[in-house]
Write a protein that holds these residues in place. Structure first.
Motif, PDB file in Angstrom:
ATOM      1  N   ALA A   1       0.808  -1.206   0.000  1.00 21.39           N
ATOM      2  CA  ALA A   1       0.000   0.000   0.000  1.00 21.39           C
ATOM      3  C   ALA A   1       0.844   1.261   0.000  1.00 21.39           C
ATOM      4  CB  ALA A   1      -0.930  -0.006   1.206  1.00 21.39           C
TER       5      ALA A   1
ATOM      6  N   ASP B   1       3.392   1.960  -1.721  1.00 18.94           N
ATOM      7  CA  ASP B   1       4.022   2.275  -3.007  1.00 18.94           C
ATOM      8  C   ASP B   1       3.198   3.308  -3.753  1.00 18.94           C
ATOM      9  OD1 ASP B   1       5.306  -1.048  -3.744  1.00 18.94           O
ATOM     10  OD2 ASP B   1       6.153   0.633  -2.651  1.00 18.94           O
ATOM     11  N   THR B   2       3.135   4.482  -3.193  1.00 18.91           N
ATOM     12  CA  THR B   2       2.286   5.507  -3.789  1.00 18.91           C
ATOM     13  C   THR B   2       2.731   5.814  -5.208  1.00 18.91           C
ATOM     14  OG1 THR B   2       3.711   7.175  -2.811  1.00 18.91           O
ATOM     15  CG2 THR B   2       1.726   6.590  -1.601  1.00 18.91           C
ATOM     16  N   GLY B   3       1.824   5.667  -6.113  1.00 14.34           N
ATOM     17  CA  GLY B   3       2.067   6.028  -7.494  1.00 14.34           C
ATOM     18  C   GLY B   3       2.632   4.927  -8.343  1.00 14.34           C
ATOM     19  N   GLU B   4       3.200   3.913  -7.741  1.00 14.81           N
ATOM     20  CA  GLU B   4       3.831   2.846  -8.514  1.00 14.81           C
ATOM     21  C   GLU B   4       2.801   1.752  -8.781  1.00 14.81           C
ATOM     22  OE1 GLU B   4       7.598   3.041  -9.156  1.00 14.81           O
ATOM     23  OE2 GLU B   4       6.502   2.075 -10.769  1.00 14.81           O
ATOM     24  N   LEU B   5       1.843   2.065  -9.610  1.00 12.84           N
ATOM     25  CA  LEU B   5       0.795   1.109  -9.935  1.00 12.84           C
ATOM     26  C   LEU B   5       1.069   0.437 -11.269  1.00 12.84           C
ATOM     27  CD1 LEU B   5      -0.617   2.498  -7.584  1.00 12.84           C
ATOM     28  CD2 LEU B   5      -2.709   2.541  -8.946  1.00 12.84           C
TER      29      LEU B   5
END
Lengths: 112, 115
Positions: free
Chosen positions: B98, B100-104
């Motif tokens: 969760a 990993d903001t932005g690393e989708l």
């Protein structure tokens, strides 16, 4: 609540010309900003993030907190840059883990 | 597979029918997200899972929409009594955790057409 605005739905340039895709955001705290790209018949993928301060495929983007902007720039556009570009924001260090708020997207077309 | 897998890739249904869209995230990714991509609307956040729980369901447009995730892996997005305005591409994404903001990492999407 956060909001991301990409004022241009369509942007056309000629090969070799500079290109700038505009992105403005509204958020009361400190955001993390990203650009995602979707090439024809490919998946949406991360292009770059502002915290990395990197240049990917010749593209750069600078976070301007004063103007609340995160415009994507490339000095010499190439035909292979033609794609849909999305600007996205997530609150930095917040609880919205990975909840990216996206703009409406800009379709970039680079003509030969 | 190496990437996020979604099925079906295309679904045409009649108004009023129920549909299920499936997402298989990247192995080892604990966070899973659903977005909706409509013409002129950009990417709209629907729901997010961490493991099997959904801490944020704020984006679900109505109570006709629901989602679940089992075994910390596959997720199903269900739309009941579909309406024409539900027509869109539904995108699933996953990330390692969760934070990993932005690393989708996105799937190819499921295109839904409601007639």
């Amino acid at each position: 609540a956060q909001r991301v605005t990409q004022p241009e739905k369509l942007l056309s340039v000629f090969k070799g010309a500079p290109v700038e895709l505009k992105c403005n955001y509204s958020y009361s705290g400190s955001p993390e900003l990203f650009w995602y790209v979707q090439y024809s018949r490919q998946r949406l993928q991360l292009l770059l993030r502002h915290i990395s301060r990197e240049s990917i495929k010749g593209f750069t983007a600078d976070l301007n907190k004063g103007e609340t902007s995160f415009h994507l720039k490339k000095p010499f556009a190439q035909e292979e840059d033609s794609a849909m570009y999305y600007c996205a924001l997530v609150p930095a260090g917040g609880t919205s883990y990975g909840k990216l708020t996206f703009g409406q997207g800009t379709i970039l077309t680079v003509h030969p | 597979g190496a990437g996020v897998s979604q099925s079906p890739s295309n679904k045409v249904t009649e108004k009023g029918k129920d549909v299920e869209l499936r997402c298989d995230p990247i192995s080892g990714h604990t966070a899973l997200y659903w977005y909706r991509q409509s013409l002129g609307q950009g990417l709209e956040f629907l729901i997010y899972f961490q493991g099997n729980s959904a801490p944020d369901k704020s984006g679900l447009p109505s109570d006709r929409f629901s989602a679940e995730r089992t075994g910390g892996s596959v997720s199903t997005l269900t739309i009941q009594r579909t309406q024409q305005e539900d027509s869109a591409v539904y995108l699933c994404a996953s990330s390692f955790r969760a934070g990993d903001t932005g690393e989708l990492f996105f799937g190819e999407g499921s295109r839904l057409t409601v007639l």
